[in-house]
Scaffold this motif. Structure first.
Motif, PDB file in Angstrom:
ATOM      1  N   TYR A   1      10.071  -6.848  -0.456  1.00 55.67           N
ATOM      2  CA  TYR A   1       9.377  -8.067  -0.890  1.00 55.67           C
ATOM      3  C   TYR A   1      10.171  -8.868  -1.922  1.00 55.67           C
ATOM      4  O   TYR A   1       9.708  -9.905  -2.395  1.00 55.67           O
ATOM      5  CB  TYR A   1       8.009  -7.726  -1.500  1.00 55.67           C
TER       6      TYR A   1
ATOM      7  N   VAL B   1       8.666  -3.209  -8.408  1.00 56.62           N
ATOM      8  CA  VAL B   1       7.646  -3.322  -9.460  1.00 56.62           C
ATOM      9  C   VAL B   1       7.566  -2.027 -10.280  1.00 56.62           C
ATOM     10  O   VAL B   1       8.181  -1.016  -9.930  1.00 56.62           O
ATOM     11  CB  VAL B   1       6.266  -3.732  -8.890  1.00 56.62           C
TER      12      VAL B   1
ATOM     13  N   CYS C   1       1.863  -4.316 -10.896  1.00 57.39           N
ATOM     14  CA  CYS C   1       1.136  -4.345  -9.612  1.00 57.39           C
ATOM     15  C   CYS C   1      -0.351  -4.311  -9.933  1.00 57.39           C
ATOM     16  O   CYS C   1      -0.826  -3.357 -10.559  1.00 57.39           O
ATOM     17  CB  CYS C   1       1.540  -3.158  -8.751  1.00 57.39           C
ATOM     18  N   SER C   2      -1.068  -5.333  -9.475  1.00 57.34           N
ATOM     19  CA  SER C   2      -2.497  -5.417  -9.803  1.00 57.34           C
ATOM     20  C   SER C   2      -3.266  -4.245  -9.174  1.00 57.34           C
ATOM     21  O   SER C   2      -4.229  -3.745  -9.747  1.00 57.34           O
ATOM     22  CB  SER C   2      -3.071  -6.758  -9.346  1.00 57.34           C
TER      23      SER C   2
ATOM     24  N   ASN D   1       1.400   3.358  -4.984  1.00 56.11           N
ATOM     25  CA  ASN D   1       1.141   2.197  -5.850  1.00 56.11           C
ATOM     26  C   ASN D   1       0.120   2.580  -6.929  1.00 56.11           C
ATOM     27  O   ASN D   1      -1.026   2.144  -6.922  1.00 56.11           O
ATOM     28  CB  ASN D   1       0.592   1.023  -5.020  1.00 56.11           C
TER      29      ASN D   1
ATOM     30  N   CYS E   1      -4.986  -4.629  -2.700  1.00 56.17           N
ATOM     31  CA  CYS E   1      -3.809  -5.448  -3.007  1.00 56.17           C
ATOM     32  C   CYS E   1      -4.204  -6.912  -2.925  1.00 56.17           C
ATOM     33  O   CYS E   1      -4.731  -7.359  -1.898  1.00 56.17           O
ATOM     34  CB  CYS E   1      -2.707  -5.138  -1.996  1.00 56.17           C
TER      35      CYS E   1
ATOM     36  N   VAL F   1      -2.445  -9.425  -2.527  1.00 56.23           N
ATOM     37  CA  VAL F   1      -1.676 -10.168  -1.506  1.00 56.23           C
ATOM     38  C   VAL F   1      -2.265  -9.887  -0.114  1.00 56.23           C
ATOM     39  O   VAL F   1      -2.648 -10.810   0.624  1.00 56.23           O
ATOM     40  CB  VAL F   1      -0.183  -9.752  -1.547  1.00 56.23           C
TER      41      VAL F   1
ATOM     42  N   GLU G   1      -2.496  -2.175   4.080  1.00 62.60           N
ATOM     43  CA  GLU G   1      -3.245  -2.587   2.883  1.00 62.60           C
ATOM     44  C   GLU G   1      -4.222  -3.724   3.215  1.00 62.60           C
ATOM     45  O   GLU G   1      -5.021  -4.120   2.375  1.00 62.60           O
ATOM     46  CB  GLU G   1      -2.293  -3.054   1.775  1.00 62.60           C
TER      47      GLU G   1
ATOM     48  N   CYS H   1       3.847 -12.067  -3.376  1.00 63.98           N
ATOM     49  CA  CYS H   1       3.505 -11.118  -4.443  1.00 63.98           C
ATOM     50  C   CYS H   1       4.171 -11.651  -5.707  1.00 63.98           C
ATOM     51  O   CYS H   1       5.398 -11.567  -5.872  1.00 63.98           O
ATOM     52  CB  CYS H   1       4.009  -9.712  -4.120  1.00 63.98           C
TER      53      CYS H   1
HETATM   54 FE1  SF4 Z   1       1.038  -4.491  -5.716  1.00 64.18          FE
HETATM   55 FE2  SF4 Z   1       0.262  -5.797  -3.517  1.00 64.18          FE
HETATM   56 FE3  SF4 Z   1       2.340  -6.692  -4.899  1.00 64.18          FE
HETATM   57 FE4  SF4 Z   1       2.539  -4.414  -3.497  1.00 64.18          FE
HETATM   58  S1  SF4 Z   1       2.242  -6.472  -2.677  1.00 64.18           S
HETATM   59  S2  SF4 Z   1       3.264  -4.784  -5.595  1.00 64.18           S
HETATM   60  S3  SF4 Z   1       0.462  -3.600  -3.746  1.00 64.18           S
HETATM   61  S4  SF4 Z   1       0.199  -6.579  -5.627  1.00 64.18           S
END
Ligand code: SF4
Ligand code: 13P
Length: 386
Positions: free
Chosen positions: A65, A100, A126-127, A160, A248, A250, A276, A338
């Motif tokens: 990503y 992340v 990461c939320s 995660n 997630c 996203v 996810e 993201c």
């Molecule tokens: Fe976290 Fe979703 Fe970003 Fe992956 S894509 S780092 S799960 S917020």
């Protein structure tokens, strides 16, 4: 020595075009803001030079990503599973993780004694990982233990998650999983106990459990803000998987309506979504796959095939550019980025590398020994399932 230029302001501020490029000598330990003044056209050469100077002392890992300007410098690209293998097999003194926070923490848990892990921007979090707090998980375990036999309860934590959650998982005989191996890990867990506490991603747990043949009624959601997670004792006793209420931000954005629309507008399109994504999207899609799984599916698809992909936009765009004889579009017509992965800029990478080049470690990720010990148990259980 070149003069140092320090500016204040946010790390995303771009310098005005007229600002003269600073003559920052590599490895002088200057603060990050100075690097905002490095002109875009000088970044590539300086990153390449800083990396070459470090030679075998550095390995750069990049998650799929990451933006192109960053991932092109990665020695290894991958999804969470592949990168954790890379981290466990690396020898370089410095592991620079373009991903992340939880990924860099995992690399620190898996690293050898002499290695140091660096995350170029500490704000790359990461939320989803933040949705399972260790205090909440411990409280959940205690509550569950009051209604079910805890010796039959196996924790399975998604990669995660924070190091503290991984350590909890290791201490309570559980394993980590990623989106690439969640079904293998669930199978392993059901050989050890009757029930699984799966956290923090509700959707990955449900999508995987369902595809393994578990009916939806045997999976309950645990809301950490409600008594017994919002369940009756009977429902918890009946459940095979207890799904933590996390997601997630996203992948949550993809909807079954988008799947229907893309099928209407692109007859013959194949829809592939990350696990996810919510259950309804996974059900409506033709395939689900981790980031690595999505890449493999499109790589092996015939020329002329058309794909709508439900995952982060940088990977979708890269697939589209790489496989020009296949049509690859995002399932979401609006950009699904993201924002925390996006925090790692070429400027951050340059800053980290030039500092390492002068022996100045910036943004080290360091997990305390006790946490490392138990988290490593949980990660090793997963890696043994290779
Ligand atoms: Fe976290 Fe979703 Fe970003 Fe992956 S894509 S780092 S799960 S917020
Ligand atoms: P994978 O890399 O395991 O596919 O997970 C995607 C993701 O959301 C990483 O944060």
């Amino acid at each position: 020595m070149g003069h140092l230029v320090s500016i204040s302001g946010s790390s995303t501020t771009k310098p005005p075009a007229t600002v003269r490029a600073p003559e920052i000598e590599p490895g002088v330990g200057c603060n990050f803001d100075s690097y905002l003044l490095v002109p875009d056209n000088a970044l590539d050469d300086r990153i390449a030079a800083a990396k070459a100077r470090l030679g075998e002392d550095v390995v750069i890992l990049g998650h799929h990503y990451q933006r192109d300007e960053v991932i092109k410098f990665a020695d290894f690209r991958g999804d969470s599973l592949k990168l954790s293998f890379q981290a466990s097999e690396a020898y370089a003194r410095y592991i620079v993780f373009c991903g992340v926070h939880f990924m860099a923490e995992s690399a620190d848990i898996l690293r050898r004694q002499h290695q140091i892990v660096v995350l170029p921007d500490l704000n790359a979090g990461c939320s989803m990982a933040d949705m399972a707090d260790i205090g909440q998980v411990e409280a959940c375990w205690n509550e569950l233990s009051s209604v079910v036999d805890a010796s039959q309860l196996i924790p399975v934590s998604y990669m995660n998650s924070t190091a503290a959650i991984k350590a909890f998982t290791g201490e309570y005989r559980g394993s980590i999983c990623t989106s690439s191996n969640a079904s293998a890990v669930l199978k392993w867990a059901f050989e050890k106990g009757e029930k699984v506490l799966f956290f923090p991603d509700e959707h990955l747990g449900r999508n995987t459990g369902y595809r393994m043949g578990l009916p939806l009624e045997e999976m309950v959601v645990w809301d950490p803000y409600q008594d017994l997670g919002g369940n009756t004792p009977q429902a918890v006793r009946k459940a095979r998987i207890i799904l933590w209420k996390g997601y997630c931000s996203v992948h949550q954005r993809f909807t079954p309506e988008q799947v229907a629309r893309v099928r209407r507008e692109h007859p013959g399109v194949r829809v592939i979504a990350h696990p996810e994504c919510r259950f309804e999207v996974a059900q409506a899609a033709d395939q689900i796959g981790s980031t690595e799984g999505i890449i493999k599916a499109i790589e092996s698809a015939p020329a002329g095939s058309e794909w709508a992909v439900g995952t982060e936009i940088h990977l979708v765009n890269r697939l589209s550019k790489t496989f020009r004889d296949r049509k690859v579009i995002s399932l979401d017509p609006n950009v699904c980025v993201c924002t925390t992965m996006f925090r790692i800029t070429p400027q951050h990478l340059l800053w980290a590398l030039e500092n390492l080049g002068s022996g100045n470690v910036v943004n080290r990720i360091s997990v305390d020994e006790r946490t490392r010990h138990y988290a490593r148990l949980a990660l090793d259980r997963m890696l043994a399932l290779r």
